[in-house]
Design a protein around this motif. Structure first.
Motif, PDB file in Angstrom:
ATOM      1  N   VAL A  18     -27.730  -4.658   4.083  1.00 27.00           N
ATOM      2  CA  VAL A  18     -26.677  -3.641   4.072  1.00 27.00           C
ATOM      3  C   VAL A  18     -27.315  -2.288   3.791  1.00 27.00           C
ATOM      4  O   VAL A  18     -28.148  -2.159   2.889  1.00 27.00           O
ATOM      5  CB  VAL A  18     -25.618  -3.922   2.983  1.00 27.00           C
ATOM      6  CG1 VAL A  18     -24.521  -2.866   3.018  1.00 27.00           C
ATOM      7  CG2 VAL A  18     -25.025  -5.320   3.132  1.00 27.00           C
ATOM      8  N   LEU A  19     -26.901  -1.295   4.572  1.00 28.91           N
ATOM      9  CA  LEU A  19     -27.333   0.075   4.330  1.00 28.91           C
ATOM     10  C   LEU A  19     -26.107   0.932   4.059  1.00 28.91           C
ATOM     11  O   LEU A  19     -25.263   1.115   4.938  1.00 28.91           O
ATOM     12  CB  LEU A  19     -28.106   0.630   5.529  1.00 28.91           C
ATOM     13  CG  LEU A  19     -28.613   2.065   5.385  1.00 28.91           C
ATOM     14  CD1 LEU A  19     -29.595   2.184   4.217  1.00 28.91           C
ATOM     15  CD2 LEU A  19     -29.253   2.545   6.679  1.00 28.91           C
ATOM     16  N   PHE A  20     -25.992   1.400   2.815  1.00 28.64           N
ATOM     17  CA  PHE A  20     -24.960   2.375   2.470  1.00 28.64           C
ATOM     18  C   PHE A  20     -25.543   3.719   2.834  1.00 28.64           C
ATOM     19  O   PHE A  20     -26.619   4.097   2.338  1.00 28.64           O
ATOM     20  CB  PHE A  20     -24.629   2.298   0.975  1.00 28.64           C
ATOM     21  CG  PHE A  20     -23.877   1.055   0.606  1.00 28.64           C
ATOM     22  CD1 PHE A  20     -22.489   1.055   0.594  1.00 28.64           C
ATOM     23  CD2 PHE A  20     -24.548  -0.112   0.300  1.00 28.64           C
ATOM     24  CE1 PHE A  20     -21.785  -0.104   0.273  1.00 28.64           C
ATOM     25  CE2 PHE A  20     -23.865  -1.274  -0.024  1.00 28.64           C
ATOM     26  CZ  PHE A  20     -22.473  -1.265  -0.034  1.00 28.64           C
ATOM     27  N   LYS A  35     -33.335   8.592   8.752  1.00 25.58           N
ATOM     28  CA  LYS A  35     -34.691   8.049   8.669  1.00 25.58           C
ATOM     29  C   LYS A  35     -34.674   6.545   8.397  1.00 25.58           C
ATOM     30  O   LYS A  35     -35.363   5.777   9.073  1.00 25.58           O
ATOM     31  CB  LYS A  35     -35.475   8.778   7.584  1.00 25.58           C
ATOM     32  CG  LYS A  35     -36.939   8.431   7.546  1.00 25.58           C
ATOM     33  CD  LYS A  35     -37.687   9.370   6.618  1.00 25.58           C
ATOM     34  CE  LYS A  35     -39.184   9.146   6.737  1.00 25.58           C
ATOM     35  NZ  LYS A  35     -39.946  10.121   5.939  1.00 25.58           N
ATOM     36  N   VAL A  36     -33.867   6.112   7.426  1.00 27.94           N
ATOM     37  CA  VAL A  36     -33.818   4.688   7.087  1.00 27.94           C
ATOM     38  C   VAL A  36     -33.185   3.883   8.227  1.00 27.94           C
ATOM     39  O   VAL A  36     -33.702   2.838   8.621  1.00 27.94           O
ATOM     40  CB  VAL A  36     -33.086   4.446   5.751  1.00 27.94           C
ATOM     41  CG1 VAL A  36     -32.961   2.948   5.465  1.00 27.94           C
ATOM     42  CG2 VAL A  36     -33.816   5.140   4.612  1.00 27.94           C
ATOM     43  N   ALA A  37     -32.074   4.383   8.772  1.00 28.01           N
ATOM     44  CA  ALA A  37     -31.430   3.689   9.900  1.00 28.01           C
ATOM     45  C   ALA A  37     -32.383   3.619  11.086  1.00 28.01           C
ATOM     46  O   ALA A  37     -32.447   2.596  11.773  1.00 28.01           O
ATOM     47  CB  ALA A  37     -30.134   4.395  10.282  1.00 28.01           C
ATOM     48  N   GLY A  38     -33.130   4.686  11.309  1.00 28.63           N
ATOM     49  CA  GLY A  38     -34.096   4.707  12.413  1.00 28.63           C
ATOM     50  C   GLY A  38     -35.159   3.636  12.262  1.00 28.63           C
ATOM     51  O   GLY A  38     -35.516   2.961  13.233  1.00 28.63           O
ATOM     52  N   VAL A  39     -35.663   3.454  11.053  1.00 24.23           N
ATOM     53  CA  VAL A  39     -36.669   2.414  10.785  1.00 24.23           C
ATOM     54  C   VAL A  39     -36.077   1.038  11.052  1.00 24.23           C
ATOM     55  O   VAL A  39     -36.663   0.216  11.764  1.00 24.23           O
ATOM     56  CB  VAL A  39     -37.201   2.516   9.338  1.00 24.23           C
ATOM     57  CG1 VAL A  39     -37.956   1.255   8.932  1.00 24.23           C
ATOM     58  CG2 VAL A  39     -38.085   3.741   9.176  1.00 24.23           C
ATOM     59  N   LEU A  40     -34.896   0.783  10.476  1.00 26.64           N
ATOM     60  CA  LEU A  40     -34.264  -0.531  10.657  1.00 26.64           C
ATOM     61  C   LEU A  40     -33.928  -0.790  12.124  1.00 26.64           C
ATOM     62  O   LEU A  40     -34.154  -1.892  12.626  1.00 26.64           O
ATOM     63  CB  LEU A  40     -33.002  -0.630   9.796  1.00 26.64           C
ATOM     64  CG  LEU A  40     -33.217  -0.560   8.282  1.00 26.64           C
ATOM     65  CD1 LEU A  40     -31.872  -0.553   7.560  1.00 26.64           C
ATOM     66  CD2 LEU A  40     -34.093  -1.693   7.784  1.00 26.64           C
ATOM     67  N   GLN A  73     -28.799   3.790   0.467  1.00 26.70           N
ATOM     68  CA  GLN A  73     -29.242   2.687  -0.378  1.00 26.70           C
ATOM     69  C   GLN A  73     -29.304   1.424   0.471  1.00 26.70           C
ATOM     70  O   GLN A  73     -28.345   1.087   1.159  1.00 26.70           O
ATOM     71  CB  GLN A  73     -28.273   2.470  -1.539  1.00 26.70           C
ATOM     72  CG  GLN A  73     -28.229   3.625  -2.515  1.00 26.70           C
ATOM     73  CD  GLN A  73     -27.370   3.328  -3.721  1.00 26.70           C
ATOM     74  OE1 GLN A  73     -27.005   2.198  -3.988  1.00 26.70           O
ATOM     75  NE2 GLN A  73     -27.038   4.384  -4.453  1.00 26.70           N
ATOM     76  N   LEU A  74     -30.433   0.736   0.390  1.00 28.07           N
ATOM     77  CA  LEU A  74     -30.640  -0.487   1.161  1.00 28.07           C
ATOM     78  C   LEU A  74     -30.588  -1.701   0.243  1.00 28.07           C
ATOM     79  O   LEU A  74     -31.194  -1.707  -0.831  1.00 28.07           O
ATOM     80  CB  LEU A  74     -31.992  -0.445   1.876  1.00 28.07           C
ATOM     81  CG  LEU A  74     -32.304  -1.653   2.761  1.00 28.07           C
ATOM     82  CD1 LEU A  74     -31.384  -1.680   3.981  1.00 28.07           C
ATOM     83  CD2 LEU A  74     -33.763  -1.640   3.197  1.00 28.07           C
ATOM     84  N   TYR A  75     -29.854  -2.720   0.694  1.00 28.66           N
ATOM     85  CA  TYR A  75     -29.760  -4.003   0.002  1.00 28.66           C
ATOM     86  C   TYR A  75     -30.235  -5.104   0.943  1.00 28.66           C
ATOM     87  O   TYR A  75     -29.895  -5.098   2.123  1.00 28.66           O
ATOM     88  CB  TYR A  75     -28.310  -4.297  -0.407  1.00 28.66           C
ATOM     89  CG  TYR A  75     -27.832  -3.410  -1.523  1.00 28.66           C
ATOM     90  CD1 TYR A  75     -27.767  -3.875  -2.832  1.00 28.66           C
ATOM     91  CD2 TYR A  75     -27.455  -2.091  -1.274  1.00 28.66           C
ATOM     92  CE1 TYR A  75     -27.356  -3.050  -3.865  1.00 28.66           C
ATOM     93  CE2 TYR A  75     -27.040  -1.263  -2.301  1.00 28.66           C
ATOM     94  CZ  TYR A  75     -26.986  -1.751  -3.595  1.00 28.66           C
ATOM     95  OH  TYR A  75     -26.585  -0.930  -4.609  1.00 28.66           O
TER      96      TYR A  75
END
Length: 120
Positions: A18-20, A35-40, A73-75
């Motif tokens: 999950v990415l908030f 940036k985080v969504a792009g990596v995932l 925040q990544l879970y």
């Protein structure tokens, strides 16, 4: 437990990753979330995106839930992993690969290696 807290707990427990974030996986609305969504996305990780801009209760609640002041925040498998800087460091060190592998989350290892090659 507040409604937002219960909703966050249910989301985190009910999804492997999950990415908030601010915005969505396809339309991030801040650079850190992007940036985080792009990596995932690049690594082909299947994840649930939660747009905190749609619900102020969740936006504030997630900070209390994790005791972490910033978004995204990544879970992974119910555990808080970190925000943008931590995810970036983990991606470049290979720690994110290990975390995903240990938790049975599929991803494109070649894509992860490509990220590291282009950032070394």
């Amino acid at each position: 437990m507040t409604d937002a807290n219960a909703q966050i707990q249910e989301t985190v427990s009910g999804n492997d990753v999950v990415l908030f974030m601010k915005g969505t996986s396809q339309m991030p609305q801040c650079g850190f979330s992007s940036k985080v969504a792009g990596v995932l996305n690049y690594m082909g990780v299947a994840y649930k995106d939660v747009n905190v801009l749609e619900d102020d209760g969740v936006r504030q609640g997630i900070k209390e839930f994790s005791d972490w002041p910033t978004i995204p925040q990544l879970y992974v498998k119910g555990e808080f992993v970190g925000g943008c800087d931590i995810i970036t460091e983990m991606t470049l060190s290979g720690e994110l690969d290990t975390l995903l592998e240990e938790n049975g989350v599929s991803f494109d290892k070649d894509a992860a290696n490509t990220i590291r090659e282009h950032n070394s």
